[in-house]
Design an enzyme around this catalytic site. Structure first.
Site, PDB file in Angstrom:
ATOM      1  N   ASN A 133      27.451  25.395 -57.636  1.00 19.60           N
ATOM      2  CA  ASN A 133      27.756  26.096 -56.377  1.00 19.60           C
ATOM      3  C   ASN A 133      26.644  27.063 -55.981  1.00 19.60           C
ATOM      4  O   ASN A 133      26.809  27.872 -55.069  1.00 19.60           O
ATOM      5  CB  ASN A 133      29.088  26.846 -56.500  1.00 19.60           C
ATOM      6  CG  ASN A 133      29.052  27.943 -57.563  1.00 19.60           C
ATOM      7  OD1 ASN A 133      28.029  28.176 -58.199  1.00 19.60           O
ATOM      8  ND2 ASN A 133      30.165  28.627 -57.747  1.00 19.60           N
ATOM      9  N   HIS A 135      25.304  29.444 -57.960  1.00 21.45           N
ATOM     10  CA  HIS A 135      25.303  30.772 -58.591  1.00 21.45           C
ATOM     11  C   HIS A 135      24.099  30.931 -59.515  1.00 21.45           C
ATOM     12  O   HIS A 135      23.572  29.959 -60.058  1.00 21.45           O
ATOM     13  CB  HIS A 135      26.630  31.080 -59.313  1.00 21.45           C
ATOM     14  CG  HIS A 135      26.880  30.356 -60.594  1.00 21.45           C
ATOM     15  ND1 HIS A 135      28.153  30.039 -61.034  1.00 21.45           N
ATOM     16  CD2 HIS A 135      26.051  29.890 -61.567  1.00 21.45           C
ATOM     17  CE1 HIS A 135      28.075  29.444 -62.202  1.00 21.45           C
ATOM     18  NE2 HIS A 135      26.814  29.331 -62.545  1.00 21.45           N
TER      19      HIS A 135
HETATM   20  C1  F6R Z   1      24.185  31.300 -67.907  1.00 18.88           C
HETATM   21  C2  F6R Z   1      24.227  31.504 -66.471  1.00 18.88           C
HETATM   22  C3  F6R Z   1      24.672  30.468 -65.509  1.00 18.88           C
HETATM   23  C4  F6R Z   1      24.171  29.070 -65.847  1.00 18.88           C
HETATM   24  C5  F6R Z   1      24.725  28.061 -64.851  1.00 18.88           C
HETATM   25  C6  F6R Z   1      24.334  26.643 -65.194  1.00 18.88           C
HETATM   26  O1  F6R Z   1      23.703  32.441 -68.568  1.00 18.88           O
HETATM   27  O2  F6R Z   1      23.921  32.576 -66.077  1.00 18.88           O
HETATM   28  O3  F6R Z   1      24.225  30.818 -64.227  1.00 18.88           O
HETATM   29  O4  F6R Z   1      22.778  29.043 -65.815  1.00 18.88           O
HETATM   30  O5  F6R Z   1      26.122  28.148 -64.824  1.00 18.88           O
HETATM   31  O6  F6R Z   1      24.965  26.269 -66.373  1.00 18.88           O
HETATM   32  P1  F6R Z   1      24.548  24.926 -67.149  1.00 18.88           P
HETATM   33  O7  F6R Z   1      23.157  25.143 -67.604  1.00 18.88           O
HETATM   34  O8  F6R Z   1      25.514  24.830 -68.282  1.00 18.88           O
HETATM   35  O9  F6R Z   1      24.666  23.826 -66.156  1.00 18.88           O
END
Ligand code: F6R
Length: 239
Positions: A133, A135
Site C-alpha cells: 500500500n 507504506h
Molecule cells: C519493516 C518495515 C516495513 C516493510 C514493508 C515491506 O521494518 O518498515 O515497511 O519494509 O512492510 O515488508 P516485506 O519486506 O516483508 O514485503
C-alpha cells in the site's frame, strides 16, 4: 531518484550488498537505518557472508531500526528485536544497535526518546522496504509527512500482508506498532529502497510517477535529494 532495475533478485541483492558494504568500508562509523520484513533478508545474508569472508567490520557502526510491533515480547520470533538478532546482528561484530521498544510501559515516552535519539545521532544511510500500500516503516496511508516517531494502528492490508509471518493467522498479527515517522525517515542523508515482486509494482509506480500524496506515503521520496531504488523486473513492471 536513481532507479536500478535488475533481471533477477540475485543480481539485485548482489548489487545492493556491494553498495552498502562500500559505504561501510568508506565510513566505518556509518549510522545505518535498518528495516525488517522479508525484503532486506537477502541483503543481510550477503553482509554476513562478506563480514565472515572479507572481515568488513561493523564495530563502530551504529544502527537504528525503523519500527517494532507493540504487544509482542522481544523474545517472540517475529518481534523485530529477535528478527534483527537472528538475521543480522548476532552474525556480525556490531555492538551499538537501536530498535524502538514495543514493550515499554510508557510507549509515548519511548516514542519521544527514540525521536530524540534519531535527532541526536542522525542516519547516514537508510535501508527501506515498501508495503504493497506504499507504506514506509509502518507509516500507513494518510500519515502526515511531518510525522515523527509515533504509535500506529496497522492497516488492514498490512495485517493481511504480514499474516504470513504468523502462521497465516490474522488474529496473531499485532495490530499496533511504534515506527519512525516520515520526517524521521527522510532526514536520512541517503535512502536505498529495495522492492521485489509484482505485489510491489503498483506502489513502485506511484513512487516514481505518482503525485506526492500522503495516500501513498513513499511518494515523499520524490522530494529527497539522494534516493536509490533497487528493483527487480517484477517490481518495476508497471513503470
Ligand atoms: C519493516 C518495515 C516495513 C516493510 C514493508 C515491506 O521494518 O518498515 O515497511 O519494509 O512492510 O515488508 P516485506 O519486506 O516483508 O514485503
Amino acid at each position: 531518484m536513481k532507479i536500478n532495475i535488475f533481471d533477477s533478485k540475485k543480481e539485485l541483492y548482489d548489487a545492493v550488498a556491494l553498495y552498502v558494504i562500500d559505504k561501510v568500508k568508506s565510513n566505518p562509523e556509518i549510522h545505518l537505518g535498518l528495516a525488517t520484513g522479508s525484503t532486506p533478508v537477502p541483503l543481510y545474508e550477503r553482509l554476513i557472508i562478506d563480514h565472515k569472508v572479507n572481515h568488513t567490520s561493523y564495530k563502530k557502526v551504529k544502527s537504528f531500526n525503523l519500527d517494532e510491533y507493540i504487544g509482542l515480547p522481544r523474545t517472540h520470533e517475529q518481534s523485530y528485536y529477535t528478527f534483527m538478532n537472528n538475521n543480522l546482528f548476532k552474525h556480525i561484530d556490531i555492538t551499538e544497535t537501536y530498535i524502538p521498544n514495543g514493550e515499554a510501559s510508557d510507549i509515548l515516552a519511548e516514542a519521544k526518546s527514540y525521536k530524540e535519539l534519531l535527532e541526536r545521532e542522525g542516519v547516514d544511510l537508510q535501508i527501506l522496504g515498501i508495503g504493497s500500500n506504499g507504506h514506509i516503516g509502518f507509516n500507513e496511508p494518510n500519515t502526515p509527512f511531518d510525522s515523527h516517531v509515533h504509535i500506529v494502528d496497522l492497516a488492514e492490508s498490512t495485517i493481511k500482508d504480514n499474516a504470513r509471518f504468523f502462521e497465516g493467522n490474522l488474529d496473531l498479527v499485532p495490530k499496533k506498532a511504534i515506527t519512525m515517522g516520515i520526517k524521521d525517515i527522510i532526514a536520512a542523508k541517503e535512502i536505498v529502497l529495495i522492492a521485489t515482486g509484482k505485489a510491489k509494482s503498483k506502489a513502485i509506480n506511484e513512487v516514481v510517477n505518482g503525485k506526492v500524496d500522503t495516500f501513498v506515503p513513499a511518494t515523499i521520496l520524490q522530494k529527497h535529494p539522494n534516493v536509490h531504488l533497487y528493483l527487480d523486473k517484477d517490481a518495476a513492471s508497471k513503470l
